[in-house]
Every structure is written in structure tokens, then in C-alpha cells.
Write a protein that holds these residues in place. Structure first.
Motif, mmCIF file in Angstrom:
data_model
loop_
_atom_site.group_PDB
_atom_site.id
_atom_site.type_symbol
_atom_site.label_atom_id
_atom_site.label_comp_id
_atom_site.label_asym_id
_atom_site.label_seq_id
_atom_site.Cartn_x
_atom_site.Cartn_y
_atom_site.Cartn_z
ATOM 1 N N LYS A 19 -96.030 -51.425 -15.694
ATOM 2 C CA LYS A 19 -94.788 -51.157 -16.725
ATOM 3 C C LYS A 19 -95.425 -50.760 -17.662
ATOM 4 O O LYS A 19 -96.273 -49.738 -17.925
ATOM 5 C CB LYS A 19 -94.511 -52.788 -17.262
ATOM 6 C CG LYS A 19 -94.530 -53.658 -16.356
ATOM 7 C CD LYS A 19 -93.068 -54.829 -16.950
ATOM 8 C CE LYS A 19 -92.494 -55.489 -15.998
ATOM 9 N NZ LYS A 19 -91.062 -54.435 -15.699
ATOM 10 N N LYS A 60 -84.683 -43.760 -18.908
ATOM 11 C CA LYS A 60 -84.414 -44.405 -19.055
ATOM 12 C C LYS A 60 -85.475 -45.474 -20.122
ATOM 13 O O LYS A 60 -85.489 -45.955 -21.105
ATOM 14 C CB LYS A 60 -84.130 -45.930 -18.063
ATOM 15 C CG LYS A 60 -83.218 -47.002 -18.604
ATOM 16 C CD LYS A 60 -84.724 -48.519 -18.148
ATOM 17 C CE LYS A 60 -84.383 -49.360 -19.188
ATOM 18 N NZ LYS A 60 -85.126 -50.494 -19.043
ATOM 19 N N VAL A 119 -81.598 -47.180 -22.252
ATOM 20 C CA VAL A 119 -80.083 -47.491 -21.612
ATOM 21 C C VAL A 119 -80.283 -46.434 -20.353
ATOM 22 O O VAL A 119 -80.984 -45.798 -19.979
ATOM 23 C CB VAL A 119 -79.625 -45.995 -21.823
ATOM 24 C CG1 VAL A 119 -77.675 -46.499 -21.712
ATOM 25 C CG2 VAL A 119 -79.633 -47.007 -23.615
ATOM 26 N N TYR A 120 -80.053 -47.348 -19.017
ATOM 27 C CA TYR A 120 -79.911 -47.760 -17.430
ATOM 28 C C TYR A 120 -79.223 -46.480 -17.542
ATOM 29 O O TYR A 120 -78.230 -45.990 -18.294
ATOM 30 C CB TYR A 120 -79.734 -48.441 -17.176
ATOM 31 C CG TYR A 120 -80.576 -49.576 -16.423
ATOM 32 C CD1 TYR A 120 -81.820 -49.721 -16.224
ATOM 33 C CD2 TYR A 120 -79.932 -51.260 -16.492
ATOM 34 C CE1 TYR A 120 -82.637 -50.898 -16.105
ATOM 35 C CE2 TYR A 120 -80.408 -51.935 -17.092
ATOM 36 C CZ TYR A 120 -82.129 -51.747 -16.638
ATOM 37 O OH TYR A 120 -82.939 -52.940 -16.016
ATOM 38 N N ARG A 172 -78.640 -54.478 -13.462
ATOM 39 C CA ARG A 172 -78.679 -52.707 -13.003
ATOM 40 C C ARG A 172 -77.972 -53.207 -11.329
ATOM 41 O O ARG A 172 -78.134 -51.813 -10.683
ATOM 42 C CB ARG A 172 -79.800 -53.086 -13.590
ATOM 43 C CG ARG A 172 -80.424 -51.495 -12.630
ATOM 44 C CD ARG A 172 -81.956 -51.736 -12.960
ATOM 45 N NE ARG A 172 -82.555 -52.153 -12.195
ATOM 46 C CZ ARG A 172 -83.725 -52.174 -12.082
ATOM 47 N NH1 ARG A 172 -84.343 -51.691 -12.638
ATOM 48 N NH2 ARG A 172 -84.489 -53.330 -10.917
ATOM 49 N N GLN A 182 -76.741 -54.938 -22.801
ATOM 50 C CA GLN A 182 -76.794 -54.614 -21.601
ATOM 51 C C GLN A 182 -75.581 -53.040 -20.390
ATOM 52 O O GLN A 182 -74.782 -52.472 -20.180
ATOM 53 C CB GLN A 182 -77.760 -54.956 -20.480
ATOM 54 C CG GLN A 182 -78.285 -55.077 -20.934
ATOM 55 C CD GLN A 182 -79.629 -54.171 -20.953
ATOM 56 O OE1 GLN A 182 -79.299 -53.193 -20.075
ATOM 57 N NE2 GLN A 182 -80.486 -54.000 -21.698
ATOM 58 N N SER A 197 -73.977 -50.469 -22.054
ATOM 59 C CA SER A 197 -74.263 -49.523 -22.118
ATOM 60 C C SER A 197 -75.160 -48.402 -21.104
ATOM 61 O O SER A 197 -75.421 -46.992 -21.384
ATOM 62 C CB SER A 197 -76.402 -49.618 -22.954
ATOM 63 O OG SER A 197 -76.604 -49.807 -22.139
ATOM 64 N N HIS A 198 -74.756 -49.154 -19.848
ATOM 65 C CA HIS A 198 -75.279 -48.484 -19.121
ATOM 66 C C HIS A 198 -74.480 -47.253 -18.456
ATOM 67 O O HIS A 198 -73.220 -47.456 -18.441
ATOM 68 C CB HIS A 198 -75.325 -49.672 -17.869
ATOM 69 C CG HIS A 198 -75.709 -49.102 -16.266
ATOM 70 N ND1 HIS A 198 -75.583 -47.982 -16.026
ATOM 71 C CD2 HIS A 198 -76.037 -49.499 -15.520
ATOM 72 C CE1 HIS A 198 -76.764 -47.818 -14.577
ATOM 73 N NE2 HIS A 198 -77.332 -49.328 -14.945
ATOM 74 N N MET A 199 -75.117 -45.936 -18.633
ATOM 75 C CA MET A 199 -74.355 -44.833 -18.440
ATOM 76 C C MET A 199 -73.774 -44.746 -17.393
ATOM 77 O O MET A 199 -73.346 -43.664 -16.735
ATOM 78 C CB MET A 199 -75.924 -43.834 -17.947
ATOM 79 C CG MET A 199 -76.104 -44.220 -19.102
ATOM 80 S SD MET A 199 -75.654 -43.207 -21.006
ATOM 81 C CE MET A 199 -75.661 -41.618 -20.731
ATOM 82 N N ASP A 200 -73.885 -45.624 -15.766
ATOM 83 C CA ASP A 200 -73.595 -45.391 -15.011
ATOM 84 C C ASP A 200 -72.317 -46.338 -14.384
ATOM 85 O O ASP A 200 -71.155 -46.601 -14.240
ATOM 86 C CB ASP A 200 -74.386 -46.352 -13.379
ATOM 87 C CG ASP A 200 -73.742 -45.548 -12.266
ATOM 88 O OD1 ASP A 200 -72.994 -44.485 -12.633
ATOM 89 O OD2 ASP A 200 -74.246 -45.333 -10.807
ATOM 90 N N LEU A 211 -71.883 -43.864 -25.678
ATOM 91 C CA LEU A 211 -72.334 -43.029 -24.790
ATOM 92 C C LEU A 211 -72.123 -41.668 -23.964
ATOM 93 O O LEU A 211 -72.810 -40.986 -24.106
ATOM 94 C CB LEU A 211 -73.760 -43.787 -24.359
ATOM 95 C CG LEU A 211 -74.839 -44.979 -25.522
ATOM 96 C CD1 LEU A 211 -75.652 -45.836 -24.780
ATOM 97 C CD2 LEU A 211 -75.893 -43.650 -26.361
#
Lengths: 298, 280
Positions: free
Chosen positions: A25, A283, A288-289, B43, B212, B215-218, B241
Motif C-alpha cells: 500500500k 488513482k 478517484v477510481y 469498485r 465513491q 466520483s468514480h471515473m468509469d 469530474l
């Protein structure tokens, strides 16, 4: 005649299984991701490859992600021999003096089913075109038929044809059947002068796996203890996620030590891996994912 | 005590975080354990939804409608269980039964729209040159849904159905105070044969996962059900975003007829306009 110690298959599998329960990590992860990125042989080996695609790949090799110019370049670009010249020129034009190598698969890749004369000719041609590294395939048919010396002779001949270029020997472990065979083939290739041993062509399933890689790393280690010479390792095919790549790095570090954790001695043969690493790096930076929509495909 | 899982990629799993929370029935001593999903669960769910999107969005609209009918049928078959869970969550027996019935009706309503909303919303446009000019609809992609807190079944179904009937896949965060029916709905979707990953249902807490989910870009769209101004602000800021589509569904009587309509499908469609030269 090469003889190899027997492989403890259960022991290998247990050791690999333990890797799955570990995570790396924060800063260590960031550093490991950058290291992994710098070890990639960015690869395109499709019959439909074009000079345009290879040029694009070279641009990505030099600067993997436009928005993060501090990231390292990858180690090499890996293409078919007829595109070596294109890749070489693209790299020199876009980044004069860069240290990115051009690797060419040769010797009737991926099957190796051709005459030795032709395979040597192809190797020489690829080197002439400008390849810094040659990825050759061994004759799996001969190996499995027990003609180990013949296989070793072929590797020696290709090594000679390479001249200055580095030789990576692809064992195509997915076709070798057992870990004992993997170990034997690794020892054969190393003794015959391989600079790198490589798991797979990526055209056969299964391609690279952690157990196979561990066995090959042990062969490299034993050779180092015997002779003091460092042979490189390249798992290729099927390594698509950053997480898996980090597990490979852990195995390398545990088996061979810090000296091998550099692009001169360890490579990933991969096409999709770079984007997943980039996704993780972005990320970590933004919190942000990420989506693959925002990374170049080639 | 029953342990409820989360529904991700067509399978029921426990949360990777190993965290749970307890649900206590409104009356009596009935209780259940539910997964307190983490951002990693989210995710993974987005990965599953992205994986399912290509095939689901290119399936024939009528086939998507057919699947929704099957879901309605399967939901009706689970009436007893759902009604019991609704009662644990505080409804009377009669109200629970009515809510299940309204949910079945809602699914049938949107199933019917599957191959019709395109005709209503697509157009051939007038242009001043020798072109045909068409506008057609395409699903936006992966939609994250923050399900209504108060209406645990019909509200949930009303949120999911228009999103998936339009060809999107989705990740849903169920109501945290009334989460039981959401997991059971997952079982219904699974048994009805909805392809894995098209709908993924997580349980947990909005306060923890809102960031989450938005904001997740996918993720390409967010459906926010609720009225908290602060949350809505977060949703809108995060959505900016990557320019996610945001649809806001305020608290309302979800079982009312006015709560349904084709515009809910339109909320998560992109309009593609094509210019096609006319041969002269």
C-alpha cells in the motif's frame, strides 16, 4: 547434457498461494507501480499491426501518460521483425537518445516451425533492421520428444546470429506440461547462452503464471550461485493488472533479491498492463477510481 | 439470524471489508446481519457493470423488455418473503402486500417501454441542406444509483427499471435503514436470468459511499434519490469530474402512478445526431 533438480510442485503452489493474502500500500505501492511500468516491454504482436499503430505504441512507450510527465518510460517496445525499422525510427525521432530498446520476435514466432536456416536468417535480418533484443521461441516439439541437445544447439546458433543484440528465449511454458519440464528448459536455455528467459509467446493459454515464473527464477538463482552470471527473466502474456504485476515483483525480490529489480534483468511482456498501472497511479494521485476511457489504447 | 450478502456480478458475496451491520425489526426480536460495503466492493461492482454493459446495451430492446417481464414474474413469486421483510421494516401487512404489487406493476410498465421509448424520443430533424438528420438514443453506460431511503421496494424498483430497460448497467446502494428487500431483489434478478453484472446491489451507508458512487471515473451517470441538500451538492460537484449525467429523484410517493414515466428512461440516454447526405 543438462540435468535439473526436481521441482517441488506443491511447495511452489503453496508459496504462490500465500502471495494472494498480501497487499502493498501507499508509498511502497507507488514506487512498485513506477518500477513495474519501467519494466514493461510494451508489446503489439497482431498480424494486423500497421506502422501507424507501432508509432503510436512508441509514443506511449516514451511517455506513458501525457498528464504525468514525471513517470518513467517503459523498457522496450516489442514488435514483429518487419516493424522493427518503423519502431526504431519512431523512437529516435520522438525522443532522440532515449534508452527504450526495440525488441523483435524472431525465429518463426510464435510456433518456431520452420527450418533452422530460415530462423537464423530471420534473426540476422531483425538485428540488421535495428533490433536491440531478439525474442526467440524454442522448438517445443523437439524438447518434448527428448531432443534436448538439439534444442540447446538451436539456441546457441540463434545467440550467435544475434551478435550484439540481447537474446530472450521463450520457453512457451503453456506447452511444456510440467514444472519439471519448465525447470529443465530454463536450465537448457541459460546454459546455451540466453540473456533472458521468457515464459510465453502470449499466443497460447495458459501464458505466464506465478508458479512457472517462480520455477524459472529458481533456475536463474541456481545459475547465479554456480557461475556468478545474472540472467534476466520475462514473464509474458496474461499479466493485465497492476496487482498481479506487484505479486511478480515480490516473487522476484524474494527469490533473486534487489539486484534483479531493474529493467535490465526483469521485464513484463504485456500490452494491457501499462494502462492498468497508469490507472492505479492516477488513482493514487487524485484519490478517484479511473476509467480506461481516459487512457490511450495503444 | 440471517446473513444477507451483496449482489455483485451475478453472485452473492460477503463484503471484502469483513464489516457488517445489524438490522433490527420494527417489532419483535427479529434481526439480520447485512454487509457494510466498502469502496472496494463498489469498485468491483463497477468493474462488473462495465463488463456487462457491452452485451446488455447491444441486446435487442424487445429482449430487454422480455427479461423485465420475467423479473416481474419472479418478483410476484417471492411475494410472501418480500412482504414479510417489508413488515420487518415497519409496514402493515396490507401496506406490504400493496407495495409488492406496485413493484410488480412498475416492472411491467417499464418492460412495456423497452422497445417503444426510442420511437417517442428519437426524431428526424428539419435541416436546411440536402441531408437526412436523425437523432437517436444510446444508453450512457454505467449508472450509480443511490436508492431512496424510505421506499425500500417500489422505490428501488422504480429507480432500477428505467435505467436498465434503456440498456445501461448499474450499481445500487440500497437504503441503509431498510435494506432487506434490496438483497432479496438481487435474488429475484438472478433467478429471473438477468445477465450477471447488469444490476449490482450493495448494502451499506450513504455517508461513507456517496463520494465513491459519484466520483468514480468509469461511472457515466448518477441517480440520486433523496433530498439532502449537502449530499446533492457533493453529487453535482463529483459528477462534474467526468461530466456524469445526474438525475435527481426527490422524495415522493413511489407507488403513485405519477412516479412512473418514460422520462425516467430518457434521463440516462445520450442523444446521437447523424447527418446523412441525400443523393441527388
Amino acid at each position: 547434457m543438462t540435468t535439473s533438480p526436481p521441482v517441488d510442485q506443491l511447495g511452489i503452489e503453496e508459496r504462490i498461494a500465500r502471495l494472494g493474502s498480501r497487499t502493498i500500500k501507499k508509498e511502497s505501492k507507488l514506487e512498485a507501480l513506477k518500477l513495474a511500468l519501467s519494466m514493461i516491454d510494451l508489446t503489439t504482436l497482431d498480424s494486423k499491426d500497421t506502422p501507424g499503430k507501432v508509432r503510436q505504441l512508441c509514443a506511449k512507450a516514451i511517455r506513458p501518460y501525457e498528464a504525468m510527465p514525471d513517470l518513467p518510460s517503459v523498457a522496450a517496445v516489442c514488435v514483429y521483425p518487419n516493424l522493427v525499422r518503423v519502431a526504431k525510427k519512431a523512437l529516435q525521432t520522438m525522443a532522440p537518445g532515449c534508452r527504450i530498446n526495440v525488441a523483435a520476435v524472431a525465429t518463426a514466432f510464435p510456433s518456431g516451425m520452420s527450418s533452422l536456416k530460415f530462423r537464423l536468417e530471420e534473426t540476422r535480418w531483425a538485428v540488421q533492421e535495428g533490433a536491440d533484443e531478439i525474442d526467440m521461441v524454442i522448438s517445443r516439439g523437439k524438447f518434448l520428444a527428448g531432443e534436448h541437445e538439439a534444442v540447446a544447439d538451436e539456441i546457441r546458433a540463434v545467440k550467435e546470429a544475434c551478435g550484439e543484440a540481447h537474446l530472450k528465449v521463450i520457453l512457451e511454458t503453456g506447452e511444456l506440461g510440467t514444472l519439471d519440464n519448465v525447470r529443465l528448459a530454463s536450465d537448457l536455455a541459460i546454459d546455451a547462452g540466453a540473456d533472458f528467459i521468457k515464459t510465453s509467446t502470449g499466443k497460447i493459454q495458459p501464458a505466464a503464471t506465478l508458479p512457472v515464473t517462480l520455477v524459472m527464477l529458481q533456475a536463474i538463482r541456481d545459475h547465479y550461485y554456480r557461475t556468478g552470471k545474472r540472467v534476466g527473466m520475462k514473464p509474458a502474456g496474461g499479466i493485465a493488472t497492476a496487482k498481479l504485476a506487484l505479486q511478480y515483483l515480490v516473487v522476484v525480490k524474494e527469490t533473486l533479491g534487489q539486484a534483479w529489480l531493474q529493467p535490465d534483468l526483469f521485464r513484463f511482456g504485456a500490452s494491457a498492463l501499462a494502462n492498468d498501472i497508469l490507472r492505479q497511479l492516477v488513482k493514487e494521485r487524485t484519490g478517484v477510481y479511473q476509467s480506461l476511457d481516459y487512457f490511450t489504447k495503444d | 439470524m440471517r446473513n444477507y450478502g451483496i449482489y455483485v456480478d451475478g453472485k452473492f458475496n460477503r463484503t471484502e471489508s469483513g464489516r457488517y451491520f445489524q438490522f433490527r425489526a420494527a417489532q419483535g426480536d427479529w434481526a439480520a446481519n447485512l454487509c457494510n460495503s466498502s469502496r472496494k466492493d463498489f469498485r468491483d461492482a463497477v468493474t462488473a457493470a462495465r463488463g456487462a454493459f457491452a452485451k446488455w446495451s447491444s441486446a435487442a430492446p424487445a429482449a430487454r423488455g422480455q427479461l423485465l417481464y420475467q423479473v416481474a414474474e419472479a418478483l410476484e413469486g417471492r411475494k410472501a418473503q418480500l412482504s414479510e421483510e417489508l413488515q420487518h421494516q415497519g409496514l402493515t401487512a396490507a401496506a406490504a402486500e400493496a407495495e409488492v404489487q406496485a413493484s410488480v406493476n412498475r416492472l411491467i410498465y417499464y418492460a412495456g417501454w423497452a422497445d417503444k421509448f426510442q420511437q417517442v424520443f428519437s426524431s428526424v430533424n428539419p435541416v436546411a441542406s440536402s441531408h437526412y438528420n436523425f437523432s437517436v438514443l444510446e444508453p450512457v453506460g454505467v449508472v450509480s444509483i443511490l436508492a431512496p431511503e424510505e421506499s425500500p421496494l417500489v422505490g428501488l424498483v422504480s429507480a432500477i427499471a428505467p435505467v436498465i430497460v434503456g440498456g445501461n448497467s448499474c450499481v445500487v446502494l440500497a437504503s441503509s435503514s431498510r435494506p432487506l428487500c434490496a438483497v432479496t431483489l438481487g435474488e429475484v434478478l438472478q433467478s429471473a436470468g438477468l445477465p450477471a453484472g447488469v444490476v449490482n446491489i450493495l448494502t451499506g451507508f450513504r455517508s461513507e459511499l456517496l463520494g465513491q458512487f459519484t466520483s468514480h471515473m468509469d461511472v457515466n451517470g448518477v441517480l440520486y434519490c433523496g433530498e439532502a441538500a449537502e449530499e446533492l451538492k457533493t453529487v453535482r460537484e463529483n459528477a462534474a469530474l467526468n461530466v456524469k449525467r445526474v438525475s435527481h429523484s426527490p422524495r415522493a410517493d413511489s407507488s403513485a402512478e405519477e412516479a412512473q414515466g418514460p422520462y425516467a428512461i430518457l434521463s440516462f440516454q445520450e442523444v446521437k445526431t447523424t447527418w446523412h447526405p441525400i443523393a441527388t
